[in-house]
Design an enzyme around this catalytic site. Structure first.
Site, PDB file in Angstrom:
ATOM      1  N   SER A 189       0.806  -1.217   0.000  1.00 22.57           N
ATOM      2  CA  SER A 189       0.000   0.000   0.000  1.00 22.57           C
ATOM      3  C   SER A 189       0.850   1.283   0.000  1.00 22.57           C
ATOM      4  CB  SER A 189      -0.965   0.003   1.190  1.00 22.57           C
ATOM      5  OG  SER A 189      -1.932  -1.009   0.995  1.00 22.57           O
ATOM      6  N   LYS A 240      -9.073  -6.134  10.727  1.00 19.68           N
ATOM      7  CA  LYS A 240     -10.222  -5.641   9.955  1.00 19.68           C
ATOM      8  C   LYS A 240     -11.547  -5.708  10.728  1.00 19.68           C
ATOM      9  CE  LYS A 240      -8.549  -6.457   5.242  1.00 19.68           C
ATOM     10  NZ  LYS A 240      -8.931  -6.988   3.932  1.00 19.68           N
ATOM     11  N   ASP A 286     -12.985  -3.544  -0.553  1.00 24.52           N
ATOM     12  CA  ASP A 286     -12.572  -4.749  -1.290  1.00 24.52           C
ATOM     13  C   ASP A 286     -13.579  -5.129  -2.377  1.00 24.52           C
ATOM     14  OD1 ASP A 286     -10.145  -5.130  -0.064  1.00 24.52           O
ATOM     15  OD2 ASP A 286     -10.926  -6.490   1.461  1.00 24.52           O
ATOM     16  N   GLY A 297     -13.598 -20.808  -2.072  1.00 18.27           N
ATOM     17  CA  GLY A 297     -13.144 -20.292  -0.777  1.00 18.27           C
ATOM     18  C   GLY A 297     -14.252 -19.574  -0.039  1.00 18.27           C
ATOM     19  N   ALA A 298     -14.181 -19.621   1.290  1.00 16.32           N
ATOM     20  CA  ALA A 298     -15.233 -19.004   2.113  1.00 16.32           C
ATOM     21  C   ALA A 298     -14.626 -18.267   3.309  1.00 16.32           C
ATOM     22  CB  ALA A 298     -16.225 -20.073   2.572  1.00 16.32           C
ATOM     23  N   THR A 347     -13.624 -26.459   3.966  1.00 18.34           N
ATOM     24  CA  THR A 347     -14.406 -26.625   5.198  1.00 18.34           C
ATOM     25  C   THR A 347     -15.838 -26.200   4.886  1.00 18.34           C
ATOM     26  OG1 THR A 347     -12.412 -26.020   6.400  1.00 18.34           O
ATOM     27  CG2 THR A 347     -14.474 -26.051   7.662  1.00 18.34           C
TER      28      THR A 347
HETATM   29  P1  ATR Z   1      -8.827 -14.618   3.545  1.00 22.93           P
HETATM   30  O1  ATR Z   1      -9.213 -13.552   4.503  1.00 22.93           O
HETATM   31  O2  ATR Z   1      -7.659 -14.248   2.667  1.00 22.93           O
HETATM   32  O3  ATR Z   1      -9.975 -15.150   2.758  1.00 22.93           O
HETATM   33  P2  ATR Z   1      -8.920 -16.926   5.281  1.00 22.93           P
HETATM   34  O4  ATR Z   1     -10.123 -16.390   5.974  1.00 22.93           O
HETATM   35  O5  ATR Z   1      -7.831 -17.567   6.096  1.00 22.93           O
HETATM   36  O6  ATR Z   1      -8.193 -15.802   4.450  1.00 22.93           O
HETATM   37  O7  ATR Z   1      -9.401 -17.948   4.132  1.00 22.93           O
HETATM   38  C1  ATR Z   1      -8.507 -18.729   3.401  1.00 22.93           C
HETATM   39  C2  ATR Z   1      -9.294 -19.548   2.375  1.00 22.93           C
HETATM   40  O8  ATR Z   1      -8.379 -20.418   1.680  1.00 22.93           O
HETATM   41  C3  ATR Z   1     -10.341 -20.442   3.001  1.00 22.93           C
HETATM   42  O9  ATR Z   1     -11.409 -20.610   2.112  1.00 22.93           O
HETATM   43  C4  ATR Z   1      -9.566 -21.746   3.182  1.00 22.93           C
HETATM   44  O10 ATR Z   1     -10.360 -22.897   3.291  1.00 22.93           O
HETATM   45  P3  ATR Z   1     -10.832 -23.401   4.765  1.00 22.93           P
HETATM   46  O11 ATR Z   1     -12.003 -22.536   5.137  1.00 22.93           O
HETATM   47  O12 ATR Z   1     -11.206 -24.819   4.568  1.00 22.93           O
HETATM   48  O13 ATR Z   1      -9.662 -23.211   5.673  1.00 22.93           O
HETATM   49  C5  ATR Z   1      -8.795 -21.768   1.889  1.00 22.93           C
HETATM   50  N1  ATR Z   1      -7.629 -22.664   1.992  1.00 22.93           N
HETATM   51  C6  ATR Z   1      -6.463 -22.419   2.606  1.00 22.93           C
HETATM   52  N2  ATR Z   1      -5.636 -23.498   2.501  1.00 22.93           N
HETATM   53  C7  ATR Z   1      -6.337 -24.458   1.810  1.00 22.93           C
HETATM   54  C8  ATR Z   1      -6.039 -25.788   1.368  1.00 22.93           C
HETATM   55  N3  ATR Z   1      -4.869 -26.366   1.613  1.00 22.93           N
HETATM   56  N4  ATR Z   1      -7.008 -26.451   0.668  1.00 22.93           N
HETATM   57  C9  ATR Z   1      -8.202 -25.876   0.403  1.00 22.93           C
HETATM   58  N5  ATR Z   1      -8.532 -24.609   0.799  1.00 22.93           N
HETATM   59  C10 ATR Z   1      -7.606 -23.914   1.487  1.00 22.93           C
END
Ligand code: ATR
Length: 277
Positions: free
Chosen positions: A17, A66, A102, A128-129, A154
């Site tokens: 940034s 955040k 964002d 991703g979630a 997850t």
């Molecule tokens: P951000 O704020 O950047 O989204 P986060 O909240 O830690 O960071 O989320 C990381 C994302 O990457 C999640 O969706 C995570 O899946 P989980 O909810 O199952 O943890 C995903 N992620 C990280 N490593 C992973 C892996 N090895 N396989 C599948 N998904 C992964």
């Protein structure tokens, strides 16, 4: 009076940034500064309470602050409230105001690179979630995307988001993540997979529709495995750097009074930094 802003996080060393805002301060000839401040997790409240006394017009907020920043703000806009996190703070009559830019950055990046994408996207697939996914879902729904397939390792986290964002969100198991690809006009990776130092994202685009747009939020490396795969398939590709650049625009305008432009020159500056030049 020289205007002051900063980005806070823990750690904060990796933040780009200051490069972005520093470039704009120079471009627009503004007497101001933008620095990095490492704020320990238990020091957030103290730092934000002293923001005005320390001469700041406001700040950006990154991990892990955040959610805490939103909690401490006197007024939060709809995007920060909906996403449940703030990344941009400023002062108005001594009151701490919060926004989350964002979703704006995500949408502006797609608008810049694939104009009209929201008219043709149809169904979107979001991988991703986590925190980033919340901003993406909010952004897509704000543009009227009617169906979003959400998949996450997850499943419970995807279920929480589906409950929160409503019936447009449909969940598919992580193991089945490619199963509905043929119906999707947009794929967005919000996971950390594919990032330098992380595991690769295993996701095959072979069954994707020829009009599918592929967007990776990961920008280090700039050309992720997912984007390389999309390029080979001849699909429209949007990398994650544009979102980083565009999300910075509203904050700069709040603190320094000029709405800055995301230019090729700015992009090149950050690309060179990412390459370690
Ligand atoms: P951000 O704020 O950047 O989204 P986060 O909240 O830690 O960071 O989320 C990381 C994302 O990457 C999640 O969706 C995570 O899946 P989980 O909810 O199952 O943890 C995903 N992620 C990280 N490593 C992973 C892996 N090895 N396989 C599948 N998904 C992964």
């Amino acid at each position: 009076m020289s205007l002051k802003a900063c980005v806070i996080g823990w750690p904060i060393e990796h933040s780009r940034s200051p490069l972005i805002h520093g470039h704009w301060l120079e471009t627009y000839g503004i007497d101001g500064s933008y620095s990095k401040v490492a704020v320990e997790p238990d020091q957030l409240e103290t730092f934000l309470s002293g923001l005005e006394a320390n001469g700041y017009a406001g700040c950006n907020v990154t991990v892990p602050h955040k959610e805490g920043a939103l909690a401490q703000a006197a007024v939060a806009d709809a995007s920060a409230r909906t996403i449940g996190a703030a990344n941009t703070l400023w002062l108005e009559d001594g009151k701490l105001m919060a926004s989350n830019t964002d979703a704006y950055g995500f949408l502006a990046n797609l608008d810049e690179h694939v104009s009209g994408w929201d008219q043709s996207a149809g169904t979107a697939l979001v991988l991703g979630a986590g925190g980033a996914a919340r901003a993406i879902l909010h952004g897509l729904l704000s543009r009227g995307i009617e169906k979003i397939i959400l998949t996450n390792r997850t499943r419970a986290r995807a279920e929480t988001l589906a409950k929160y964002f409503g019936p447009a969100i449909e969940i598919v198991d992580w193991e089945e993540r490619e199963s509905q690809l043929a119906d999707c006009g947009l794929v967005v990776n919000t996971t950390s997979l594919g990032m330098t130092g992380s595991l690769p994202l295993e996701f095959d685009l072979v069954s994707a529709n020829d009009n599918c747009i592929v967007n990776d939020l990961v920008y280090a490396p700039l050309e992720t495995g997912l984007l390389a795969n999309a390029r080979e398939r001849g699909l429209a590709c949007v990398d994650g750097l544009g979102m980083l650049l565009h999300q910075a625009v509203p904050g700069f305008e709040k603190w320094f009074g000029v709405r800055p432009e995301v230019t090729g020159e700015l992009r090149e500056l950050i690309v060179a930094n990412l390459r370690g030049e």
